[in-house]
Design an enzyme around this catalytic site. Structure first.
Site, PDB file in Angstrom:
ATOM      1  CD  GLU A   1      -8.983 -44.796 -11.970  1.00  0.00           C
ATOM      2  OE1 GLU A   1      -8.815 -45.304 -13.089  1.00  0.00           O
ATOM      3  OE2 GLU A   1      -8.476 -45.269 -10.938  1.00  0.00           O
TER       4      GLU A   1
ATOM      5  CD  GLU B   1      -7.393 -51.255 -12.818  1.00  0.00           C
ATOM      6  OE1 GLU B   1      -6.543 -51.875 -13.468  1.00  0.00           O
ATOM      7  OE2 GLU B   1      -7.634 -50.040 -12.989  1.00  0.00           O
TER       8      GLU B   1
HETATM    9  O1  G3I Z   1       7.282 -41.622 -16.113  1.00  0.00           O
HETATM   10  C1  G3I Z   1       7.567 -42.082 -17.441  1.00  0.00           C
HETATM   11  C2  G3I Z   1       8.490 -41.137 -18.128  1.00  0.00           C
HETATM   12  O2  G3I Z   1       9.723 -41.142 -17.451  1.00  0.00           O
HETATM   13  C3  G3I Z   1       8.646 -41.563 -19.572  1.00  0.00           C
HETATM   14  O3  G3I Z   1       9.440 -40.627 -20.256  1.00  0.00           O
HETATM   15  C4  G3I Z   1       7.301 -41.657 -20.270  1.00  0.00           C
HETATM   16  C5  G3I Z   1       7.424 -42.171 -21.696  1.00  0.00           C
HETATM   17  O4  G3I Z   1       6.247 -42.751 -22.158  1.00  0.00           O
HETATM   18  O5  G3I Z   1       6.496 -42.562 -19.544  1.00  0.00           O
HETATM   19  C6  G3I Z   1       6.279 -42.135 -18.217  1.00  0.00           C
HETATM   20  O6  G3I Z   1       5.452 -43.076 -17.569  1.00  0.00           O
HETATM   21  C7  G3I Z   1       4.088 -43.107 -17.983  1.00  0.00           C
HETATM   22  C8  G3I Z   1       3.209 -42.752 -16.777  1.00  0.00           C
HETATM   23  O7  G3I Z   1       1.848 -42.934 -17.112  1.00  0.00           O
HETATM   24  C9  G3I Z   1       3.400 -41.304 -16.327  1.00  0.00           C
HETATM   25  O8  G3I Z   1       3.059 -40.426 -17.350  1.00  0.00           O
HETATM   26  C10 G3I Z   1       3.786 -44.517 -18.466  1.00  0.00           C
HETATM   27  O9  G3I Z   1       4.503 -44.778 -19.658  1.00  0.00           O
HETATM   28  C11 G3I Z   1       2.319 -44.675 -18.703  1.00  0.00           C
HETATM   29  O10 G3I Z   1       2.029 -46.044 -18.971  1.00  0.00           O
HETATM   30  C12 G3I Z   1       1.550 -44.262 -17.457  1.00  0.00           C
HETATM   31  O11 G3I Z   1       0.165 -44.389 -17.738  1.00  0.00           O
HETATM   32  C13 G3I Z   1      -0.668 -44.342 -16.603  1.00  0.00           C
HETATM   33  C14 G3I Z   1      -1.464 -45.637 -16.523  1.00  0.00           C
HETATM   34  O12 G3I Z   1      -2.354 -45.555 -15.406  1.00  0.00           O
HETATM   35  C15 G3I Z   1      -0.572 -46.848 -16.333  1.00  0.00           C
HETATM   36  O13 G3I Z   1      -1.320 -47.994 -16.163  1.00  0.00           O
HETATM   37  C16 G3I Z   1      -1.622 -43.179 -16.780  1.00  0.00           C
HETATM   38  O14 G3I Z   1      -0.891 -41.964 -16.770  1.00  0.00           O
HETATM   39  C17 G3I Z   1      -2.642 -43.177 -15.647  1.00  0.00           C
HETATM   40  O15 G3I Z   1      -3.617 -42.203 -15.899  1.00  0.00           O
HETATM   41  C18 G3I Z   1      -3.311 -44.550 -15.596  1.00  0.00           C
HETATM   42  O16 G3I Z   1      -4.215 -44.576 -14.520  1.00  0.00           O
HETATM   43  C19 G3I Z   1      -4.920 -45.793 -14.308  1.00  0.00           C
HETATM   44  C20 G3I Z   1      -5.302 -45.848 -12.849  1.00  0.00           C
HETATM   45  O17 G3I Z   1      -4.164 -45.688 -12.037  1.00  0.00           O
HETATM   46  C21 G3I Z   1      -6.029 -47.141 -12.504  1.00  0.00           C
HETATM   47  N1  G3I Z   1      -7.165 -47.356 -13.372  1.00  0.00           N
HETATM   48  C22 G3I Z   1      -6.887 -47.267 -14.797  1.00  0.00           C
HETATM   49  C23 G3I Z   1      -6.210 -45.929 -15.126  1.00  0.00           C
HETATM   50  C24 G3I Z   1      -6.026 -45.801 -16.596  1.00  0.00           C
HETATM   51  O18 G3I Z   1      -5.147 -46.765 -17.092  1.00  0.00           O
END
Ligand code: G3I
Length: 368
Positions: free
Chosen positions: A279, A166
């Site tokens: 994705e 990205e």
């Molecule tokens: O690990 C912490 C945990 O310790 C905490 O308790 C919890 C509370 O909200 O958050 C956890 O982290 C989260 C993480 O996912 C793991 O679940 C983050 O808040 C959350 O923001 C994160 O979101 C991820 C996102 O990328 C971040 O940008 C999504 O799971 C993941 O599916 C998403 O994937 C991205 C690709 O890598 C790139 N393209 C876009 C796609 C969707 O955003």
């Protein structure tokens, strides 16, 4: 008029009266879930896959894991989070590959290839990288160390790496981040160069493909033009890039046509790139997703899979999760959007799953 359009009108007409009848969905298990990977491979593709997040409660759900672990259903996986910079190098020079290894172990147990994800990205970047004061040289050194450590650690367990994720905005400008601000636009080329050099240290048998991965690059426009320019720039610098990942986060009301997809895929193919659908999920703009929304969603899934099946350079496709309960787009955190996968949280199937199967088989869509 498509079935989707007809039903949209009918739904509107009958809104005040009785609901439009909907077919009974199947409650899926690993015994009933369609063998998407086998269908894709039967038509010469590398795989059909799904992401996994081993930090999510999905891995404690036996039904989820029995579907995920069936090789004829999914032949590829991508760690949804655990190979990103904040997990793998939380402090400068302190590396932790344990969580990423969980995905490699799961993949090996069910004969899956792994698209490793990702090395350089604006998000999920620890503050020691994003908020420190760097010189161009010191940040390049840190970026190189990160890329080199990840690639040499996982080695040939990765089919490919998303080297840069990205980097381009919707209008074609570069995404604002510390790498752009300190190193300049060339940070992308440097990242690919360092990745190629790291693979070279693994010896001749290491054939790990290097990908650029981005969203909203499935239809012609300013962003695709800029991404094509970026690819040309990387290619002019050396033999550094092998492929492009088309992140396919669409919605039930806004998704690319087959014609859009085939136009851009031909442009990427003309650059000699291997194309992956990455994705794939299709969020409903309002939830719970209406019947009409589900049919729009089915059309979106169908278009993406159909376009990939029609293009020889498009080698594989993968969901970004396959059950609404575990997908990253939850209504509570996404302004009511959600229900983005082919299965409801209770494993009941949606029309989208039928559409995916029909696209893989080369059939027309009966639910679009
Ligand atoms: O690990 C912490 C945990 O310790 C905490 O308790 C919890 C509370 O909200 O958050 C956890 O982290 C989260 C993480 O996912 C793991 O679940 C983050 O808040 C959350 O923001 C994160 O979101 C991820 C996102 O990328 C971040 O940008 C999504 O799971 C993941 O599916 C998403 O994937 C991205 C690709 O890598 C790139 N393209 C876009 C796609 C969707 O955003």
């Amino acid at each position: 008029m498509s079935l989707h359009q007809t039903l949209t009108i009918l739904t509107t007409l009958l809104a005040a009266g009785s609901a439009v009848p909907t077919p009974s969905p199947t409650t899926e298990t690993s015994s009933t879930f369609p063998h998407l990977n086998a269908l894709a491979q039967a038509k010469g593709k590398l795989w059909f896959g799904s992401s996994i997040d081993t930090t999510s409660s999905s891995v404690q759900d036996p039904t989820y894991m029995s579907i995920f672990n069936t090789a004829s259903i999914f032949g590829q996986t991508t760690p949804g989070n655990t190979m990103k910079w904040d997990y793998t190098e939380p402090e400068n020079g302190v590396f932790d590959f344990a969580l990423g290894e969980e995905t490699i172990t799961l993949a090996k147990q069910s004969d899956k290839k792994v698209r490793c994800h990702n090395l350089v990205w604006t998000s999920q970047l620890p503050t020691w990288v994003s908020e420190a004061s760097w010189t161009k040289e010191s940040l390049l050194e840190v970026m190189k160390a990160h890329i080199t450590k990840e690639i040499t650690h996982y080695g040939s367990d990765c089919y490919s790496w998303d080297v840069v994720n990205e980097a381009i905005n919707y209008d074609g400008s570069y995404t604002d981040n510390v790498f752009l601000n300190v190193i300049g636009e060339d940070y992308v080329t440097y990242a690919f160069q360092y990745a190629r050099e790291a693979i070279a240290t693994l010896g001749a048998s290491a054939d790990i493909k290097l990908f650029y991965n981005d969203y909203t690059i499935s239809r012609p426009g300013s962003k695709v033009t800029a991404v094509l320019d970026l690819i040309s720039k990387i290619q002019a610098a050396g033999d550094y890039i092998d492929g492009i990942g088309l992140e396919s986060h669409h919605t039930d009301t806004y998704y690319p046509s087959v014609s859009d997809l085939s136009t851009v895929m031909n442009q990427y193919a003309a650059k000699g790139l291997e194309i992956h659908i990455t994705e794939l999920d299709v969020a409903c703009k309002s939830t719970p997703c209406s019947w009409s929304g589900q049919l729009g969603q089915a059309q979106a899934f169908y278009n993406v899979i159909h376009a990939c099946m029609e293009n020889d350079s498009c080698r594989g496709m993968a969901f970004w999760d396959f059950n609404d309960k575990y997908n990253w787009i939850q209504p509570s955190t996404n302004d009511g959007e959600g229900d983005a996968t082919v299965l409801w949280g209770n494993y009941a199937s949606k029309p989208a799953l039928t559409a995916v199967v029909e696209a893989l088989k080369g059939e027309s869509c009966s639910v679009c």
